[in-house]
Design an enzyme around this catalytic site. Sequence first.
Site: not given
Length: 251
Positions: A152, A156
């Site tokens: 993640y 991001k």
Amino acid sequence: MTTERIAIVTGAARGIGAEVARRLASDGHAVAVLDLDEAACQKVVDGIVADGGAALAVGADVTDETAVSAAVGRVAEKLGDPTILVNNAGIIRDNLLFKMTADDWDSVLSVHLRGAFLMSREVQKYQTAQGWGRIVNLSSTSALGNRGQVNYSAAKAGMQGLTKTLALELGRFGVTANAIAPGFIATDMTAATAERIGMGFEEFKKANAAEIPVRRVGEPADIAHVVSFYVSEGAGFVSGQVIYVAGGPKD
């Protein structure tokens, strides 16, 4: 005065995406509420229409090139040429590095980065033709690194690089690209994180709020406010930027 535009918000059946869709509709834009399950989008659409807005439920897998092309084409046919895009679709598959599977890595990178790439590439056709456009990508404070989120965090951080490059390439066509990096936002996703670690959601929120300078956790509306600014007519000289919406400064 707001000029009515056609907006697409991905991952908009719930949480941040749903609130962004509602805010853009209240700002006077027609909104395509896009998510994997079209039926799940209908509640958001019905609420927007009940409040006097225009909206369309669209089901599509943002990682599927053919599905993205068809979905954007449908929006153009039903609502008009889309010139606002909010890339919000995302998933989490949290785990420590030594426990993380290749599928956990691939699925998270695919939804966030491949999805944002495919959607941006498709929508920019309409934006550049009109000489006006707004792309808003959802990053996260996890882009700075977060234990148990190597996939993640990488996704991001990648959203920020994608944003800055889109700003460089599309600026000459009147298109801006910016990102928002939320901190702790109270959503189904953070509730699932609380459940995973065996903590009640209210207790989880209270514990996180104690570490935030403004002493509260964020709400989806906090993110929707920033999206509203980024896509406004007045934000045309703001591009390639990342705003951390986290209740305090982030390094």
